[in-house]
Design an enzyme around this catalytic site. Structure first.
Site, PDB file in Angstrom:
ATOM      1  N   ASN A   1      -7.204  -3.088  14.408  1.00 15.07           N
ATOM      2  CA  ASN A   1      -8.732  -3.466  14.014  1.00 15.07           C
ATOM      3  C   ASN A   1      -8.806  -4.629  13.055  1.00 15.07           C
ATOM      4  O   ASN A   1     -10.117  -4.718  12.420  1.00 15.07           O
ATOM      5  CB  ASN A   1      -9.294  -2.142  13.315  1.00 15.07           C
ATOM      6  CG  ASN A   1      -8.614  -1.649  12.014  1.00 15.07           C
ATOM      7  OD1 ASN A   1      -7.783  -2.323  11.760  1.00 15.07           O
ATOM      8  ND2 ASN A   1      -9.367  -0.543  11.438  1.00 15.07           N
TER       9      ASN A   1
ATOM     10  N   ASP B   1       0.720  -1.385   0.141  1.00 13.62           N
ATOM     11  CA  ASP B   1       0.116  -0.016   0.086  1.00 13.62           C
ATOM     12  C   ASP B   1       0.915   1.199  -0.131  1.00 13.62           C
ATOM     13  O   ASP B   1       1.966   1.227  -0.012  1.00 13.62           O
ATOM     14  CB  ASP B   1      -0.852  -0.112   1.215  1.00 13.62           C
ATOM     15  CG  ASP B   1      -0.242  -0.555   2.415  1.00 13.62           C
ATOM     16  OD1 ASP B   1       0.919  -0.511   2.634  1.00 13.62           O
ATOM     17  OD2 ASP B   1      -1.148  -1.028   3.420  1.00 13.62           O
TER      18      ASP B   1
ATOM     19  N   HIS C   1      -7.336  -5.011  10.355  1.00 12.29           N
ATOM     20  CA  HIS C   1      -7.160  -4.797   8.826  1.00 12.29           C
ATOM     21  C   HIS C   1      -5.810  -5.269   8.264  1.00 12.29           C
ATOM     22  O   HIS C   1      -4.822  -5.670   9.171  1.00 12.29           O
ATOM     23  CB  HIS C   1      -7.120  -3.291   8.304  1.00 12.29           C
ATOM     24  CG  HIS C   1      -5.934  -2.527   8.775  1.00 12.29           C
ATOM     25  ND1 HIS C   1      -6.097  -1.050   9.058  1.00 12.29           N
ATOM     26  CD2 HIS C   1      -4.666  -2.686   9.184  1.00 12.29           C
ATOM     27  CE1 HIS C   1      -4.632  -0.554   9.524  1.00 12.29           C
ATOM     28  NE2 HIS C   1      -4.038  -1.591   9.536  1.00 12.29           N
TER      29      HIS C   1
ATOM     30  N   GLU D   1      -9.697  -1.710   5.280  1.00 11.78           N
ATOM     31  CA  GLU D   1     -10.355  -1.614   6.589  1.00 11.78           C
ATOM     32  C   GLU D   1     -11.644  -2.238   6.787  1.00 11.78           C
ATOM     33  O   GLU D   1     -12.025  -2.914   5.955  1.00 11.78           O
ATOM     34  CB  GLU D   1     -10.648   0.036   6.767  1.00 11.78           C
ATOM     35  CG  GLU D   1      -9.482   1.078   6.759  1.00 11.78           C
ATOM     36  CD  GLU D   1      -8.708   1.004   7.980  1.00 11.78           C
ATOM     37  OE1 GLU D   1      -8.468   0.278   8.557  1.00 11.78           O
ATOM     38  OE2 GLU D   1      -7.973   2.096   8.023  1.00 11.78           O
TER      39      GLU D   1
HETATM   40  C1  F6R Z   1       1.492  -1.702   6.273  1.00 12.05           C
HETATM   41  C2  F6R Z   1       0.054  -2.179   6.212  1.00 12.05           C
HETATM   42  C3  F6R Z   1      -0.804  -2.326   7.403  1.00 12.05           C
HETATM   43  C4  F6R Z   1       0.123  -2.649   8.777  1.00 12.05           C
HETATM   44  C5  F6R Z   1      -1.032  -2.505   9.976  1.00 12.05           C
HETATM   45  C6  F6R Z   1       0.169  -3.061  11.306  1.00 12.05           C
HETATM   46  O1  F6R Z   1       1.847  -1.815   4.943  1.00 12.05           O
HETATM   47  O2  F6R Z   1      -0.494  -2.579   5.322  1.00 12.05           O
HETATM   48  O3  F6R Z   1      -1.963  -3.397   7.379  1.00 12.05           O
HETATM   49  O4  F6R Z   1       0.719  -3.926   8.747  1.00 12.05           O
HETATM   50  O5  F6R Z   1      -1.317  -1.419  10.133  1.00 12.05           O
HETATM   51  O6  F6R Z   1       1.031  -1.764  11.453  1.00 12.05           O
HETATM   52  P1  F6R Z   1       2.164  -1.900  12.605  1.00 12.05           P
HETATM   53  O7  F6R Z   1       3.003  -3.134  12.023  1.00 12.05           O
HETATM   54  O8  F6R Z   1       2.862  -0.713  12.365  1.00 12.05           O
HETATM   55  O9  F6R Z   1       1.691  -2.339  13.859  1.00 12.05           O
END
Ligand code: F6R
Length: 262
Positions: A137, A68, A139, A144
């Protein structure tokens, strides 16, 4: 899903790195990696970088596709995923920058840029090994809650919860972008193998829902229950709410093909 529980983040990184390296070697030098940003995979990337530096792993011919990117954040902003992937993946893992791709969050026409990204993944032969984190959450990518389980790469509006979670990377909450371009859940599900890493108590609820809950767009990560080759590497804190922990430990202790080859 194959669940591996380690004591802490450092051990999670070593194990997940070893698993990804084993998978990459099996695929061959032209392996196509899917790479996440955020904190979760950093210890995995550190282990992969160590294996590259000792000559145990060579990723110089590999390709990579980021999950992303923020929409509207200049690519030279230090927190853009273009910059983050370059800093945490491309350089330390010795990838060729020409073969590392990140969605174009600054395109005039985001729909076309999203379709182009899907086409690039397809032209590369699809993703062999996708590295994932999970949001508090539930995702994965920036899909989301309420995302279509069949979604493809597209623009997504970030939830306030995700923006608050990611505010630590910016000067203030107001600076966190509101939109992203993300691989869809359908895109992620097309990867041949998936390794998801999660650490810390704030991930315990999401991990339990993803692994043991119903498959629902309210916990987007739960779609992975439909994937045949998912390895989830988590620390004790992130595993705290799981119900079948003893079973997962038993499976791991009795693997017929060795600990890095689920
Ligand atoms: C990152 C992404 C997100 C993260 C998620 C967890 O490219 O797509 O899904 O993997 O938000 O974030 P962290 O690892 O910072 O807790």
């Amino acid at each position: 899903m194959f669940i591996v529980i380690r004591r802490n983040e450092a051990e999670v990184g070593r194990k997940a790195g070893a698993i990804v390296a084993e998978m990459a070697k099996k695929v061959g030098p032209k392996v196509v990696l899917g790479v996440a940003t955020g904190s979760s995979p950093l210890s995995t990337y550190a282990e992969l970088a160590r294996l590259v530096s000792t000559g145990e792993l060579d990723l110089s011919q590999a390709s990579a596709f980021a999950l992303d990117e923020y929409v509207g954040l200049p690519v030279d902003h230090p927190e853009s995923y273009h910059a983050t992937i370059h800093r945490t993946v491309t350089e330390p893992l010795g990838l060729d920058p020409a073969r590392v791709h990140v969605p174009d969050g600054n395109a005039q026409d985001l729909d076309t840029a999203a379709a182009d990204y899907e086409a690039m993944i397809e032209a590369a032969g699809g993703i062999d090994v996708q590295i994932l984190g999970v949001g508090a959450n539930g995702h994965i990518g920036f899909n989301e809650p309420s995302s279509s389980l069949a979604s493809r790469t597209r623009m997504k509006v970030l939830t306030q919860e995700t923006r608050r979670d990611n505010a630590r990377f910016f000067d203030s909450l107001a600076d966190v972008p509101r939109y992203s371009m993300t691989q869809g859940l359908g895109t992620i599900m097309d990867a041949r193998r998936i390794v998801l890493v999660a650490t810390g108590a704030n991930k315990a609820k999401a991990v339990q829902a993803m692994v043991e809950g119903p498959i629902t767009s309210m916990c987007p990560g739960s779609v992975l229950q439909w994937h045949r080759r998912v390895t989830v590497v988590i620390d004790l804190a992130a595993a705290a709410d799981l119900r079948l922990t003893d079973y997962y430990r038993d499976v791991y202790a009795n693997l017929p093909h060795g600990p890095n080859q689920p």
